[in-house]
Write a protein that holds these residues in place. Structure first.
Motif, PDB file in Angstrom:
ATOM      1  N   ILE A   1     -30.090 -11.762   4.484  1.00  0.00           N
ATOM      2  CA  ILE A   1     -30.718 -12.551   5.552  1.00  0.00           C
ATOM      3  C   ILE A   1     -29.766 -12.693   6.722  1.00  0.00           C
ATOM      4  CG2 ILE A   1     -31.553 -14.853   6.169  1.00  0.00           C
ATOM      5  CD1 ILE A   1     -32.720 -15.034   3.326  1.00  0.00           C
ATOM      6  N   HIS A   2     -28.486 -12.943   6.419  1.00  0.00           N
ATOM      7  CA  HIS A   2     -27.488 -13.091   7.482  1.00  0.00           C
ATOM      8  C   HIS A   2     -27.399 -11.813   8.320  1.00  0.00           C
ATOM      9  CE1 HIS A   2     -23.823 -14.188   9.553  1.00  0.00           C
ATOM     10  NE2 HIS A   2     -23.268 -13.063   9.116  1.00  0.00           N
ATOM     11  N   GLU A   3     -27.399 -10.656   7.649  1.00  0.00           N
ATOM     12  CA  GLU A   3     -27.324  -9.381   8.374  1.00  0.00           C
ATOM     13  C   GLU A   3     -28.561  -9.185   9.263  1.00  0.00           C
ATOM     14  OE1 GLU A   3     -24.695  -7.384   8.549  1.00  0.00           O
ATOM     15  OE2 GLU A   3     -23.657  -8.818   7.252  1.00  0.00           O
ATOM     16  N   LEU A   4     -29.731  -9.528   8.760  1.00  0.00           N
ATOM     17  CA  LEU A   4     -30.954  -9.400   9.557  1.00  0.00           C
ATOM     18  C   LEU A   4     -30.959 -10.378  10.737  1.00  0.00           C
ATOM     19  CD1 LEU A   4     -33.575  -8.962   6.702  1.00  0.00           C
ATOM     20  CD2 LEU A   4     -32.888  -7.238   8.381  1.00  0.00           C
ATOM     21  N   LEU A   5     -30.458 -11.582  10.496  1.00  0.00           N
ATOM     22  CA  LEU A   5     -30.379 -12.561  11.586  1.00  0.00           C
ATOM     23  C   LEU A   5     -29.369 -12.123  12.640  1.00  0.00           C
ATOM     24  CD1 LEU A   5     -30.597 -15.904   9.590  1.00  0.00           C
ATOM     25  CD2 LEU A   5     -32.294 -14.997  11.188  1.00  0.00           C
ATOM     26  N   LYS A   6     -28.270 -11.533  12.199  1.00  0.00           N
ATOM     27  CA  LYS A   6     -27.261 -11.028  13.132  1.00  0.00           C
ATOM     28  C   LYS A   6     -27.853  -9.913  14.007  1.00  0.00           C
ATOM     29  CE  LYS A   6     -23.443  -9.284  11.427  1.00  0.00           C
ATOM     30  NZ  LYS A   6     -22.168  -9.041  10.735  1.00  0.00           N
ATOM     31  N   ALA A   7     -28.616  -9.019  13.383  1.00  0.00           N
ATOM     32  CA  ALA A   7     -29.254  -7.945  14.142  1.00  0.00           C
ATOM     33  C   ALA A   7     -30.270  -8.516  15.130  1.00  0.00           C
ATOM     34  CB  ALA A   7     -29.930  -6.972  13.184  1.00  0.00           C
ATOM     35  N   GLU A   8     -30.978  -9.541  14.710  1.00  0.00           N
ATOM     36  CA  GLU A   8     -31.965 -10.203  15.581  1.00  0.00           C
ATOM     37  C   GLU A   8     -31.271 -10.823  16.794  1.00  0.00           C
ATOM     38  OE1 GLU A   8     -36.091 -11.298  16.083  1.00  0.00           O
ATOM     39  OE2 GLU A   8     -35.190 -10.095  14.520  1.00  0.00           O
ATOM     40  N   LYS A   9     -30.136 -11.479  16.563  1.00  0.00           N
ATOM     41  CA  LYS A   9     -29.404 -12.101  17.662  1.00  0.00           C
ATOM     42  C   LYS A   9     -28.843 -11.047  18.601  1.00  0.00           C
ATOM     43  CE  LYS A   9     -25.896 -15.233  19.078  1.00  0.00           C
ATOM     44  NZ  LYS A   9     -24.732 -16.000  18.809  1.00  0.00           N
TER      45      LYS A   9
ATOM     46  N   SER B   1     -30.441 -11.892  21.778  1.00  0.00           N
ATOM     47  CA  SER B   1     -29.432 -12.859  22.236  1.00  0.00           C
ATOM     48  C   SER B   1     -29.595 -14.254  21.657  1.00  0.00           C
ATOM     49  CB  SER B   1     -29.421 -12.969  23.769  1.00  0.00           C
ATOM     50  OG  SER B   1     -29.164 -11.706  24.327  1.00  0.00           O
ATOM     51  N   THR B   2     -30.583 -14.480  20.835  1.00  0.00           N
ATOM     52  CA  THR B   2     -30.742 -15.761  20.150  1.00  0.00           C
ATOM     53  C   THR B   2     -31.276 -15.498  18.746  1.00  0.00           C
ATOM     54  OG1 THR B   2     -33.009 -16.093  20.890  1.00  0.00           O
ATOM     55  CG2 THR B   2     -31.278 -17.066  22.255  1.00  0.00           C
ATOM     56  N   TYR B   3     -31.079 -16.478  17.905  1.00  0.00           N
ATOM     57  CA  TYR B   3     -31.636 -16.384  16.558  1.00  0.00           C
ATOM     58  C   TYR B   3     -33.122 -16.741  16.613  1.00  0.00           C
ATOM     59  CZ  TYR B   3     -26.946 -16.057  14.640  1.00  0.00           C
ATOM     60  OH  TYR B   3     -25.686 -15.634  14.324  1.00  0.00           O
TER      61      TYR B   3
END
Length: 152
Positions: free
Chosen positions: A83-91, A95-97
Protein backbone atom coordinates in the motif's frame (compact mmCIF):
# COMPACT_ATOMS: atom_id res chain seq x y z
CA UNK A 1 27.87 -41.23 2.11
CA UNK A 2 24.25 -41.08 3.20
CA UNK A 3 23.59 -44.54 1.84
CA UNK A 4 26.57 -45.92 3.75
CA UNK A 5 25.42 -44.34 7.02
CA UNK A 6 21.91 -45.75 6.58
CA UNK A 7 23.38 -49.16 5.85
CA UNK A 8 25.53 -49.02 9.00
CA UNK A 9 22.54 -47.97 11.11
CA UNK A 10 20.52 -50.87 9.70
CA UNK A 11 23.33 -53.30 10.55
CA UNK A 12 23.52 -51.87 14.07
CA UNK A 13 19.75 -52.27 14.57
CA UNK A 14 19.89 -55.82 13.21
CA UNK A 15 22.73 -56.65 15.61
CA UNK A 16 21.00 -55.30 18.72
CA UNK A 17 17.69 -56.90 17.69
CA UNK A 18 19.43 -60.23 17.12
CA UNK A 19 21.04 -60.07 20.59
CA UNK A 20 17.64 -59.20 22.05
CA UNK A 21 15.98 -62.07 20.16
CA UNK A 22 18.44 -64.57 21.67
CA UNK A 23 17.84 -63.11 25.14
CA UNK A 24 14.06 -63.20 24.62
CA UNK A 25 14.20 -66.82 23.47
CA UNK A 26 16.13 -67.79 26.60
CA UNK A 27 13.70 -65.79 28.78
CA UNK A 28 10.66 -67.48 27.23
CA UNK A 29 12.24 -70.91 27.77
CA UNK A 30 12.93 -70.07 31.44
CA UNK A 31 9.37 -68.76 31.92
CA UNK A 32 7.92 -71.92 30.40
CA UNK A 33 10.07 -74.20 32.57
CA UNK A 34 9.21 -72.31 35.75
CA UNK A 35 5.53 -71.87 34.91
CA UNK A 36 5.80 -68.05 35.03
CA UNK A 37 3.66 -65.64 33.01
CA UNK A 38 5.30 -64.03 30.00
CA UNK A 39 6.95 -60.68 30.60
CA UNK A 40 6.46 -57.85 28.15
CA UNK A 41 9.63 -57.53 26.09
CA UNK A 42 10.03 -54.85 23.40
CA UNK A 43 12.74 -54.90 20.75
CA UNK A 44 15.42 -52.21 21.28
CA UNK A 45 14.99 -50.83 17.77
CA UNK A 46 11.28 -50.34 18.47
CA UNK A 47 12.16 -48.40 21.62
CA UNK A 48 14.49 -46.17 19.63
CA UNK A 49 11.88 -45.54 16.94
CA UNK A 50 9.27 -44.70 19.57
CA UNK A 51 11.64 -42.26 21.29
CA UNK A 52 12.44 -40.55 18.01
CA UNK A 53 8.74 -40.37 17.15
CA UNK A 54 7.98 -38.91 20.57
CA UNK A 55 10.71 -36.28 20.15
CA UNK A 56 9.42 -35.35 16.70
CA UNK A 57 5.89 -34.93 18.01
CA UNK A 58 7.02 -32.91 21.02
CA UNK A 59 9.28 -30.66 18.93
CA UNK A 60 6.69 -30.14 16.19
CA UNK A 61 4.39 -28.08 18.39
CA UNK A 62 6.92 -25.39 19.39
CA UNK A 63 8.23 -25.13 15.84
CA UNK A 64 4.71 -24.73 14.43
CA UNK A 65 3.91 -22.24 17.15
CA UNK A 66 6.99 -20.16 16.32
CA UNK A 67 6.34 -20.30 12.58
CA UNK A 68 2.66 -19.41 12.70
CA UNK A 69 2.40 -17.10 15.72
CA UNK A 70 3.22 -13.99 13.70
CA UNK A 71 1.70 -15.11 10.42
CA UNK A 72 -0.97 -12.40 10.37
CA UNK A 73 1.61 -9.81 11.44
CA UNK A 74 3.90 -10.78 8.55
CA UNK A 75 0.99 -10.64 6.09
CA UNK A 76 0.12 -7.20 7.46
CA UNK A 77 3.66 -5.92 7.03
CA UNK A 78 3.79 -7.08 3.40
CA UNK A 79 0.38 -5.65 2.66
CA UNK A 80 1.14 -2.30 4.26
CA UNK A 81 4.41 -2.09 2.34
CA UNK A 82 2.52 -2.71 -0.90
CA UNK A 83 0.00 0.00 0.00
CA UNK A 84 2.84 2.37 0.87
CA UNK A 85 4.46 1.78 -2.54
CA UNK A 86 1.16 2.42 -4.34
CA UNK A 87 0.55 5.57 -2.29
CA UNK A 88 4.07 6.77 -3.05
CA UNK A 89 3.47 6.26 -6.78
CA UNK A 90 0.15 8.12 -6.46
CA UNK A 91 1.86 11.07 -4.76
CA UNK A 92 4.62 11.11 -7.37
CA UNK A 93 2.04 11.26 -10.15
CA UNK A 94 -0.45 13.72 -8.60
CA UNK A 95 1.72 15.54 -5.98
CA UNK A 96 -0.69 14.59 -3.19
CA UNK A 97 -1.89 11.43 -1.55
CA UNK A 98 -5.43 10.28 -2.48
CA UNK A 99 -8.30 11.24 -0.20
CA UNK A 100 -9.57 7.64 -0.05
CA UNK A 101 -7.61 4.40 0.03
CA UNK A 102 -9.89 2.83 -2.61
CA UNK A 103 -8.36 5.19 -5.19
CA UNK A 104 -5.15 3.13 -5.40
CA UNK A 105 -7.04 0.05 -6.57
CA UNK A 106 -7.85 1.62 -9.98
CA UNK A 107 -9.83 -1.38 -11.31
CA UNK A 108 -6.81 -3.65 -10.84
CA UNK A 109 -8.05 -7.13 -9.82
CA UNK A 110 -4.75 -7.83 -8.04
CA UNK A 111 -5.41 -4.92 -5.68
CA UNK A 112 -9.08 -5.78 -5.08
CA UNK A 113 -8.63 -6.92 -1.42
CA UNK A 114 -5.79 -4.55 -0.67
CA UNK A 115 -7.93 -2.25 1.44
CA UNK A 116 -8.75 -5.08 3.88
CA UNK A 117 -6.20 -6.17 6.48
CA UNK A 118 -5.28 -9.78 7.36
CA UNK A 119 -8.29 -10.02 9.70
CA UNK A 120 -10.79 -8.76 7.09
CA UNK A 121 -11.17 -5.28 8.59
CA UNK A 122 -10.91 -2.11 6.50
CA UNK A 123 -7.77 -0.06 7.06
CA UNK A 124 -8.10 3.28 8.80
CA UNK A 125 -6.62 5.77 6.32
CA UNK A 126 -6.38 9.51 6.68
CA UNK A 127 -4.51 12.24 4.80
CA UNK A 128 -3.21 15.51 6.23
CA UNK A 129 -4.99 18.69 5.13
CA UNK A 130 -2.22 19.66 2.72
CA UNK A 131 -2.12 16.10 1.26
CA UNK A 132 1.61 15.63 1.79
CA UNK A 133 1.41 12.91 4.44
CA UNK A 134 -0.90 10.07 5.43
CA UNK A 135 -1.68 7.76 8.35
CA UNK A 136 -2.46 4.09 7.66
CA UNK A 137 -3.59 1.88 10.56
CA UNK A 138 -4.82 -1.69 10.72
CA UNK A 139 -7.31 -2.19 13.54
CA UNK A 140 -5.74 -5.55 14.41
CA UNK A 141 -7.44 -8.79 15.34
CA UNK A 142 -10.04 -7.15 17.58
CA UNK A 143 -11.21 -4.73 14.84
CA UNK A 144 -11.20 -1.77 17.24
CA UNK A 145 -9.15 1.34 16.52
CA UNK A 146 -6.67 2.73 19.10
CA UNK A 147 -5.96 -0.52 20.97
CA UNK A 148 -2.70 -2.34 21.63
CA UNK A 149 -3.01 -4.70 18.67
CA UNK A 150 -3.24 -1.90 16.05
CA UNK A 151 -0.56 -1.91 13.34
CA UNK A 152 0.56 1.45 11.97
Amino acid sequence: MELLSEFLIDIYFFFIDFKFWKKKKAQRKYEKEQGLPKQLMVYPSSKIYLRVLFLLVVLTFPVCFLLFINKDQNVMNKQMTQIHELLKAEKKQFSTYPKQLNTIIRNNPLHRNLTLDAWGNAFSYSVTKDGTDYNLVSKGADGILNTDDDVE
